[in-house]
Write an enzyme that holds these catalytic residues in place. Structure first.
Site, PDB file in Angstrom:
ATOM      1  N   HIS A 114      12.820 -26.333  12.690  1.00 31.31           N
ATOM      2  CA  HIS A 114      11.370 -26.562  12.688  1.00 31.31           C
ATOM      3  C   HIS A 114      10.570 -25.270  12.820  1.00 31.31           C
ATOM      4  CE1 HIS A 114      12.401 -30.876  14.167  1.00 31.31           C
ATOM      5  NE2 HIS A 114      12.371 -30.806  12.851  1.00 31.31           N
TER       6      HIS A 114
ATOM      7  N   CYS B 261      -5.725 -13.979   7.962  1.00 34.92           N
ATOM      8  CA  CYS B 261      -4.648 -13.017   7.709  1.00 34.92           C
ATOM      9  C   CYS B 261      -5.249 -11.624   7.526  1.00 34.92           C
ATOM     10  CB  CYS B 261      -3.886 -13.436   6.458  1.00 34.92           C
ATOM     11  SG  CYS B 261      -2.652 -12.230   5.892  1.00 34.92           S
TER      12      CYS B 261
ATOM     13  N   CYS C  48      -4.553 -10.478   3.591  1.00 31.74           N
ATOM     14  CA  CYS C  48      -5.242 -11.019   2.406  1.00 31.74           C
ATOM     15  C   CYS C  48      -6.428 -11.931   2.749  1.00 31.74           C
ATOM     16  CB  CYS C  48      -4.248 -11.796   1.542  1.00 31.74           C
ATOM     17  SG  CYS C  48      -3.792 -13.407   2.215  1.00 31.74           S
TER      18      CYS C  48
END
Length: 243
Positions: free
Chosen positions: A111, A144, A147
């Site tokens: 996970h 981010c 970007c």
């Protein structure tokens, strides 16, 4: 001397002694509180900035990053250090097996991990602590830095698929092992739960260490109901001397 490969499937129960509650289980927070579940559901997270802001606040309060390995995690690492081939397949996202000293390459995180953030656009990764520091500094939904895309925890959210490469490797280990130990998992959430059956089908000794009954108990060679913090270290010490 060929030593038996020991595969350990670990679930939330192995980490409760470290103070981490079971969020994902049938009685966990995500199931009991649909609003809380939205915070870890991919579709809601990606589509609603308010959900993301609440998610970041939830991560700030999450105790996972402060948790320390307990006796069960340390016992697994000690077994590996003794020379027994060990591979851990974990449903947990806390990274406590690695913190206990088990080499990261020997841990498969089905996970994902709560200790890393990932950009949903460019896939850049960074430590969760760095992102949380930005939240503490006032960024409610930090983008981010590479970007400008949406950041999320590097965990598998509801609505996301498990990584097929990780799942494939888990299946290969399960088929190859001689001993398969399921610890602290209800063995009810697929596809991880099915690994216990695969192990039995391929001739592995199946050992289940869990407080509650599981669907695979009747296929197990041994079922242990005692508390994991004492039962697992004792079981693994015995395996270490027998191997």
């Amino acid at each position: 001397m060929n030593r038996s490969l020991v595969a350990i499937l670990s679930g939330a129960g192995i980490s409760t002694d470290s103070g981490i509650p079971d969020y994902r289980g049938p009685n966990g927070l995500w199931r009991r509180n649909p609003e809380a579940e939205k915070l870890v559901t991919y579709e809601y997270y990606m589509g609603d900035p308010e959900i993301r802001r609440r998610s970041w606040q939830m991560r700030r309060k999450n105790r996972t990053l402060q948790a320390e390995p307990n006796t069960a995690h340390r016992a697994v690492a000690e077994l590996e250090r003794s020379g027994v081939p060990v591979r851990v397949i974990t449903q947990n996202v806390d990274g406590l097996h690695q913190l206990a000293g088990l080499p990261a390459r020997k841990v498969l995180e089905l996970h994902g991990t709560a200790r890393t953030v990932v950009c949903t656009k460019c896939n850049a990764k960074a430590p969760m602590e760095e992102a949380l520091a930005r939240v503490d500094a006032g960024e409610e939904d930090p983008p981010c830095l590479e970007c400008g895309g949406i950041l999320k925890s590097a965990t598998v959210m509801f609505g996301e698929r498990l990584d097929p490469a990780v799942l494939g490797e888990a299946l290969a280990i399960t088929k190859a092992c001689q001993i398969f130990i399921a610890v602290g998992t209800s063995l009810q959430v697929q596809p991880a739960a099915g690994l216990a059956g695969v192990a039995a089908d391929h001739g592995a000794q199946l050992i289940i260490v869990n407080a509650e009954p599981t669907p695979y108990d009747d296929r197990a060679d041994q079922v242990v109901r005692e508390p994991i913090g004492t039962a697992l270290p004792e079981l693994l010490r015995r395996l270490g001397t027998e191997s």
